[in-house]
Design a protein around this motif. Structure first.
Motif, PDB file in Angstrom:
ATOM      1  N   TYR A  83       0.816  -1.213   0.000  1.00  0.00           N
ATOM      2  CA  TYR A  83       0.000   0.000   0.000  1.00  0.00           C
ATOM      3  C   TYR A  83       0.849   1.262   0.000  1.00  0.00           C
ATOM      4  CZ  TYR A  83       0.712  -0.064   5.095  1.00  0.00           C
ATOM      5  OH  TYR A  83       1.257  -0.088   6.351  1.00  0.00           O
ATOM      6  N   SER A 113       2.765   4.625  -1.744  1.00  0.00           N
ATOM      7  CA  SER A 113       2.158   5.723  -2.508  1.00  0.00           C
ATOM      8  C   SER A 113       2.047   5.427  -4.003  1.00  0.00           C
ATOM      9  CB  SER A 113       2.952   7.003  -2.298  1.00  0.00           C
ATOM     10  OG  SER A 113       4.270   6.833  -2.763  1.00  0.00           O
ATOM     11  N   TYR A 148      -1.598   4.379  -4.568  1.00  0.00           N
ATOM     12  CA  TYR A 148      -2.692   5.219  -4.074  1.00  0.00           C
ATOM     13  C   TYR A 148      -3.590   5.658  -5.233  1.00  0.00           C
ATOM     14  CZ  TYR A 148      -0.342   5.985   0.441  1.00  0.00           C
ATOM     15  OH  TYR A 148       0.240   5.834   1.659  1.00  0.00           O
ATOM     16  N   ASN A 199      -5.311   8.745  -6.095  1.00  0.00           N
ATOM     17  CA  ASN A 199      -5.224  10.129  -5.626  1.00  0.00           C
ATOM     18  C   ASN A 199      -6.519  10.910  -5.771  1.00  0.00           C
ATOM     19  OD1 ASN A 199      -2.533  10.011  -4.773  1.00  0.00           O
ATOM     20  ND2 ASN A 199      -1.854  10.188  -6.899  1.00  0.00           N
ATOM     21  N   ALA A 239     -11.669   9.109   1.647  1.00  0.00           N
ATOM     22  CA  ALA A 239     -10.998   8.306   2.673  1.00  0.00           C
ATOM     23  C   ALA A 239     -10.873   9.160   3.930  1.00  0.00           C
ATOM     24  CB  ALA A 239      -9.622   7.885   2.187  1.00  0.00           C
ATOM     25  N   THR A 268      -6.370   6.932   6.310  1.00  0.00           N
ATOM     26  CA  THR A 268      -6.765   5.866   5.388  1.00  0.00           C
ATOM     27  C   THR A 268      -6.550   6.347   3.966  1.00  0.00           C
ATOM     28  OG1 THR A 268      -9.070   6.569   5.342  1.00  0.00           O
ATOM     29  CG2 THR A 268      -8.474   4.880   6.953  1.00  0.00           C
ATOM     30  N   ARG A 269      -6.283   5.408   3.073  1.00  0.00           N
ATOM     31  CA  ARG A 269      -6.096   5.715   1.657  1.00  0.00           C
ATOM     32  C   ARG A 269      -6.748   4.620   0.824  1.00  0.00           C
ATOM     33  NH1 ARG A 269      -2.884  10.277   0.138  1.00  0.00           N
ATOM     34  NH2 ARG A 269      -3.500   9.488  -1.867  1.00  0.00           N
ATOM     35  N   TRP A 270      -7.285   5.019  -0.334  1.00  0.00           N
ATOM     36  CA  TRP A 270      -7.742   4.043  -1.320  1.00  0.00           C
ATOM     37  C   TRP A 270      -6.523   3.569  -2.085  1.00  0.00           C
ATOM     38  CZ3 TRP A 270     -12.309   1.908  -1.066  1.00  0.00           C
ATOM     39  CH2 TRP A 270     -13.369   2.611  -0.487  1.00  0.00           C
TER      40      TRP A 270
END
Length: 156
Positions: free
Chosen positions: A107, A109, A112, A114, A124, A128-130
């Motif tokens: 996971y 960058s 990601y 964006n 998110a 948290t990040r998608w």
């Protein structure tokens, strides 16, 4: 001698940008040509005879083929930009479930998403990040590596 080397380096960095713009311009010009050929066909259908219509149809067909080829070449030369970067991981596909803990390499960058609104994903939350994993989308807590939500086959 030093100036020649500097000019060579400058030319090497500028030329790819010029070539990209030229290929995009070429694709746009071929679309413009398709529109012109379509107008010519309509004009031939209104005021011409069968031979004029047949010739105009052939010209339109050739212009469409050329336009498809130009856009295909443009997309091929800009593949990473067109796809949004290389999102395929250097590791094999895993089917993740909610609650699984990922290693940071899964996971980082590079994977990601964006702009989640572009894909109609909810924003998110904090920390948290998608993340894209092959054709799946995972909502990952970037502090702990836990998967919060999974959408399988999202990019099919």
């Amino acid at each position: 001698m030093r100036k020649i080397i500097m000019l060579g380096l400058l030319a090497a960095t500028v030329m790819p940008g010029v070539a990209q713009a030229q290929s995009y311009r070429e694709a746009r010009d071929s679309q413009r040509e398709v529109r012109q050929e379509r107008r010519d066909l309509q004009q031939a259908q209104r005021h011409g005879d069968r031979r004029d219509v047949r010739d105009a149809r052939a010209d339109l067909r050739d212009a469409r083929q050329e336009s498809r080829e130009d856009w295909r070449d443009y997309r091929k030369s800009h593949r990473d930009v067109y796809r949004g970067g290389n999102w395929r991981a250097p590791f094999r596909y895993n089917q993740w479930n909610v609650g699984a803990q990922l290693r940071p390499s899964y996971y980082n960058s590079r994977y990601y998403i964006n702009d989640p609104q572009r894909y109609r994903l909810p924003r998110a939350g904090a920390n948290t990040r998608w993340v894209r994993h092959y054709n799946d989308v995972l909502l990952v807590n970037v502090r702990t590596g836990r998967v919060m939500q999974v959408h399988r086959g999202f990019f099919w």
